[in-house]
Write a protein that holds these residues in place. Structure first.
Motif, PDB file in Angstrom:
ATOM      1  N   GLU A  32       8.924  -5.325   6.802  1.00 21.76           N
ATOM      2  CA  GLU A  32       8.447  -4.672   5.734  1.00 21.76           C
ATOM      3  C   GLU A  32       6.949  -5.069   5.562  1.00 21.76           C
ATOM      4  O   GLU A  32       6.702  -6.447   5.621  1.00 21.76           O
ATOM      5  N   VAL A  33       6.195  -4.481   5.281  1.00 17.10           N
ATOM      6  CA  VAL A  33       4.622  -4.744   5.024  1.00 17.10           C
ATOM      7  C   VAL A  33       4.124  -4.108   3.720  1.00 17.10           C
ATOM      8  O   VAL A  33       4.688  -3.089   3.126  1.00 17.10           O
ATOM      9  N   SER A  34       3.063  -4.491   3.181  1.00 17.89           N
ATOM     10  CA  SER A  34       2.315  -3.883   2.387  1.00 17.89           C
ATOM     11  C   SER A  34       0.829  -3.692   2.310  1.00 17.89           C
ATOM     12  O   SER A  34       0.295  -4.834   3.079  1.00 17.89           O
ATOM     13  N   ILE A  35       0.216  -2.864   1.825  1.00 21.00           N
ATOM     14  CA  ILE A  35      -1.086  -2.789   1.451  1.00 21.00           C
ATOM     15  C   ILE A  35      -1.609  -2.681   0.372  1.00 21.00           C
ATOM     16  O   ILE A  35      -1.185  -1.981  -0.547  1.00 21.00           O
ATOM     17  N   ILE A  36      -2.529  -3.619  -0.103  1.00 24.90           N
ATOM     18  CA  ILE A  36      -3.148  -3.654  -1.344  1.00 24.90           C
ATOM     19  C   ILE A  36      -4.530  -3.063  -1.427  1.00 24.90           C
ATOM     20  O   ILE A  36      -5.421  -3.483  -0.473  1.00 24.90           O
ATOM     21  N   ALA A  37      -5.089  -2.096  -1.965  1.00 21.49           N
ATOM     22  CA  ALA A  37      -6.330  -1.694  -2.137  1.00 21.49           C
ATOM     23  C   ALA A  37      -6.770  -1.372  -3.593  1.00 21.49           C
ATOM     24  O   ALA A  37      -6.097  -1.407  -4.583  1.00 21.49           O
ATOM     25  N   VAL A  38      -8.440  -1.475  -3.701  1.00 16.96           N
ATOM     26  CA  VAL A  38      -8.903  -1.230  -4.973  1.00 16.96           C
ATOM     27  C   VAL A  38      -9.912  -0.026  -4.976  1.00 16.96           C
ATOM     28  O   VAL A  38     -10.649  -0.125  -3.884  1.00 16.96           O
ATOM     29  N   ARG A  39     -10.042   0.747  -5.819  1.00 15.64           N
ATOM     30  CA  ARG A  39     -11.019   1.770  -5.882  1.00 15.64           C
ATOM     31  C   ARG A  39     -11.655   1.481  -7.219  1.00 15.64           C
ATOM     32  O   ARG A  39     -11.366   1.566  -8.400  1.00 15.64           O
TER      33      ARG A  39
END
Length: 371
Positions: A178-185
């Motif tokens: 299980e993985v996750s990606i965090i991003a900001v806009r």
């Protein structure tokens, strides 16, 4: 800038801690009657009587928890800027809408069915092939509102246990991790992505997140970046977004769910990245330039669940950073987290195992990049 936060838990607390150096001041709107932020000004309003007073104190509004009445958020949008928007909450509150959005944007997901009865649940389990996981379409987090069916005959008991009128049924995925990606806009549409993290759960609750991943092919990171950027742009999103994924044995990614807020699997960024997810969220909603999201060193976030460890023992570990939330002990409750940093991933995981032995009831950590 004076920032209003809907919710008054640990995520709001960490947002405020990141915002004070930026000159921000915070007012929390708590609708539960049980705030735990322990910082800033808290307006306790379970009966929605003091919304006007809250809005008079703030310039912009954000939130730490997506399970808010959409009507309330839309009402606030008539008076003050709200980031992320009510549209993001509306989608993330409803797993059917979320899956539909994934489908429309070409983001692959596990095979799923939507059911509205125990009989339909049993039929979906037979069609998809057990085991399957059934989830309430609305509400539910940290493993709540879910049931795993090992055989279709368990449908009636699972339906009763979840207690919702509509469920989404998902096929199990033969995943490696299980993985996750965090991003900001930002307000200007600029986007920055953090290195992907590997996550280890127990009973639906996150226990460990490690990043960056030494064995992650650059193309997999690029695929995750592309998926989350599509979501950010489609929702005209402002702030931090998290996307949880399964990585299959073939290296492909399947989306599980997204969260329109700072996220537990991004807590490692508080000490392990140049700019934390919390600071970047605040930069985004204020229209400030986004900060660098690069990792400083291999980092593992260890959640403290249920019972507190000894601060002395934890802080004896080299390069350990303890973050307590000021909550009372209770089974299954997130009480804090520990960020561990090291010069290599091997050293990091050895240190994480040492840390786990200091935590009551903590499972042994295991990350696939150790194999």
């Amino acid at each position: 800038m004076k920032i209003g936060i809907l919710g008054a838990g640990q995520l709001g607390q960490m947002l405020a801690l990141a915002g004070y150096p930026l000159g921000n001041r915070f007012t929390f709107l708590d609708t539960t009657g049980h705030p735990s932020a322990g910082i800033g000004e808290v307006v306790i309003d379970p009966d929605n009587q003091y919304l006007g007073a809250f809005l008079d104190k703030v310039d912009v509004v954000t939130y730490e928890f997506e399970h808010l009445p959409v009507a309330l958020v839309r009402d606030i949008e008539q008076h003050k800027p709200v980031y992320p928007s009510s549209r993001a909450i509306e989608v993330c509150q409803n797993r059917v809408e979320e899956k539909t959005l994934f489908d429309r944007l070409g983001i692959p997901t596990p095979a799923y069915r939507v059911v509205e009865s125990a009989e339909a649940l049993e039929a979906a389990a037979r069609e998809l092939g057990c085991p399957v996981v059934a989830k309430s379409v609305t509400e539910g987090y940290d493993g709540k509102g879910q049931a795993v069916l090992k055989q279709s005959a368990e449908a009636a008991s699972a339906w009763a246990a979840i207690g919702h009128s509509q469920l989404i049924v998902e096929a199990f995925v033969d995943f490696v991790r299980e993985v996750s990606i965090i991003a900001v806009r930002g307000r200007d549409g600029s986007v920055k992505c953090y290195p992907m993290a590997e996550n280890q759960h127990l009973d639906g609750i996150l226990r460990y997140s490690a990043a960056p991943l030494p064995d992650l092919d650059a193309s997999v990171q690029q695929t995750a970046d592309r998926y989350i950027q599509a979501l950010l742009d489609e929702l005209d999103y402002v702030g931090v977004l998290a996307l949880e994924l399964f990585q299959s044995r073939e290296g492909t990614l399947l989306a599980n769910e997204m969260a329109p807020r700072v996220h537990n699997s991004g807590h490692w960024t508080m000490d392990g990245a140049i700019t934390s997810q919390f600071e970047n969220h605040l930069r985004a909603i204020q229209g400030l330039p986004l900060g660098d999201t690069a990792a400083l060193a291999p980092t593992c976030m260890v959640n403290v669940i249920g019972r507190e460890p000894s601060s002395v023992e934890v802080l004896t570990l080299p390069n350990a950073h303890l973050h307590r939330y000021g909550k009372g002990e209770r089974a299954g409750r997130k009480l804090g987290h520990i960020n561990l940093m090291a010069d290599s991933h091997a050293e990091l995981m050895a240190k994480t195992r040492d840390c786990a032995r200091l935590l009551p009831d903590a499972p042994a950590p295991h990350m696939t990049f150790e194999s």
